[in-house]
Design a protein around this motif. Structure first.
Motif, PDB file in Angstrom:
ATOM      1  N   GLU A 163      -8.972  -5.991  -1.279  1.00 50.12           N
ATOM      2  CA  GLU A 163      -8.412  -4.736  -0.805  1.00 50.12           C
ATOM      3  C   GLU A 163      -9.123  -3.630  -1.576  1.00 50.12           C
ATOM      4  OE1 GLU A 163      -4.078  -2.515  -0.557  1.00 50.12           O
ATOM      5  OE2 GLU A 163      -4.173  -4.635  -1.102  1.00 50.12           O
ATOM      6  N   GLN A 176      -3.789  -4.074   3.175  1.00 47.99           N
ATOM      7  CA  GLN A 176      -3.451  -5.424   2.726  1.00 47.99           C
ATOM      8  C   GLN A 176      -3.216  -6.358   3.917  1.00 47.99           C
ATOM      9  OE1 GLN A 176      -3.619  -6.887  -0.234  1.00 47.99           O
ATOM     10  NE2 GLN A 176      -2.934  -8.786   0.690  1.00 47.99           N
ATOM     11  N   LYS A 177      -2.602  -5.841   4.980  1.00 47.83           N
ATOM     12  CA  LYS A 177      -2.347  -6.656   6.177  1.00 47.83           C
ATOM     13  C   LYS A 177      -3.666  -7.169   6.768  1.00 47.83           C
ATOM     14  CE  LYS A 177       0.588  -8.250   9.195  1.00 47.83           C
ATOM     15  NZ  LYS A 177       1.424  -9.374   8.826  1.00 47.83           N
ATOM     16  N   SER A 178      -4.698  -6.327   6.764  1.00 48.23           N
ATOM     17  CA  SER A 178      -6.012  -6.756   7.270  1.00 48.23           C
ATOM     18  C   SER A 178      -6.596  -7.865   6.406  1.00 48.23           C
ATOM     19  CB  SER A 178      -6.968  -5.567   7.323  1.00 48.23           C
ATOM     20  OG  SER A 178      -6.550  -4.647   8.308  1.00 48.23           O
ATOM     21  N   SER A 207      -8.070 -13.376   5.860  1.00 41.23           N
ATOM     22  CA  SER A 207      -7.939 -14.630   5.100  1.00 41.23           C
ATOM     23  C   SER A 207      -7.547 -15.786   6.008  1.00 41.23           C
ATOM     24  CB  SER A 207      -6.889 -14.478   3.991  1.00 41.23           C
ATOM     25  OG  SER A 207      -7.286 -13.522   3.045  1.00 41.23           O
ATOM     26  N   LEU A 208      -6.582 -15.536   6.891  1.00 42.89           N
ATOM     27  CA  LEU A 208      -6.154 -16.574   7.832  1.00 42.89           C
ATOM     28  C   LEU A 208      -7.269 -16.951   8.798  1.00 42.89           C
ATOM     29  CD1 LEU A 208      -2.530 -15.407   8.754  1.00 42.89           C
ATOM     30  CD2 LEU A 208      -3.185 -17.492   7.524  1.00 42.89           C
ATOM     31  N   LYS A 247     -10.016 -19.006   6.847  1.00 43.51           N
ATOM     32  CA  LYS A 247      -9.434 -19.843   5.787  1.00 43.51           C
ATOM     33  C   LYS A 247     -10.318 -21.017   5.376  1.00 43.51           C
ATOM     34  CE  LYS A 247      -6.599 -22.549   8.909  1.00 43.51           C
ATOM     35  NZ  LYS A 247      -5.915 -22.057  10.059  1.00 43.51           N
ATOM     36  N   GLU A 293      -4.921 -10.022   4.692  1.00 41.57           N
ATOM     37  CA  GLU A 293      -4.142 -11.230   5.016  1.00 41.57           C
ATOM     38  C   GLU A 293      -4.626 -11.868   6.318  1.00 41.57           C
ATOM     39  OE1 GLU A 293      -0.047  -9.933   5.051  1.00 41.57           O
ATOM     40  OE2 GLU A 293      -0.126  -9.361   2.931  1.00 41.57           O
ATOM     41  N   MET A 294      -4.849 -11.048   7.351  1.00 43.67           N
ATOM     42  CA  MET A 294      -5.330 -11.575   8.644  1.00 43.67           C
ATOM     43  C   MET A 294      -6.733 -12.156   8.510  1.00 43.67           C
ATOM     44  SD  MET A 294      -2.957 -11.343  10.861  1.00 43.67           S
ATOM     45  CE  MET A 294      -3.980 -11.819  12.226  1.00 43.67           C
TER      46      MET A 294
END
Length: 156
Positions: free
Chosen positions: A53, A31-33, A38-39, A42, A35-36
């Motif tokens: 995921e 999930q952290k990947s 996505s940023l 963006k 999120e990164m």
């Protein structure tokens, strides 16, 4: 295009520039990947970039969906590489390609790699070539770069 093991999204960012008409999907089990990634992507998120995921051994995509699947610096972490390659084969269109890119391709020379928790295996080029052939890919070719860098390409 599907980028399996998209990590922080650097490959997706490059693919957006290299293939300006493409829609790019990214998948990662962490999930952290997601999120990164996505940023880092963006501006195109939910326009040209779609992230999920998930696990390469159970891809959440339809059969024959993608023209290209990339796997950059990720096969090391797949506990069942054969199942992952079979899933990639399933989601590729006929004539579609897989491109596996690794910076490590000699397990004997990998002594300076950090200790990784969980599954981790460095594959030799011949091993990846054989695994792709077993998963029914054809025209499998290994391209060597500097040091241990390799790109292994196969066609459905």
């Amino acid at each position: 295009i599907l980028d399996v093991g998209c990590g922080g999204g650097a490959t997706i960012k490059d693919l957006l520039k290299l293939s300006e008409e493409s829609i790019i999907y990214g998948l990662d089990y962490a999930q952290k990947s997601i999120e990164m990634s996505s940023l880092n992507n963006k501006d195109e998120l939910n326009k040209r970039v779609f992230l999920k995921e998930g696990n390469v051994a159970q891809l959440p995509y339809e059969d024959n969906m993608f023209d290209l699947v990339t796997a950059v610096e990720t096969v090391y972490f797949w506990p069942d590489i054969q199942k992952g390659l079979e899933e990639i084969y399933r989601v590729l269109k006929k004539g579609g390609c897989i491109n596996i890119i690794c910076e490590g391709s000699d397990p004997e020379e990998a002594i300076d790699w950090p200790k990784i928790d969980g599954f981790f295996k460095i594959y030799r080029p011949s091993e990846l070539q054989e695994l792709l052939l077993e998963a029914h890919f054809k025209d499998v070719a290994v391209h060597h770069g500097q040091g241990q860098y390799i790109s292994v390409v196969g066609v459905k």
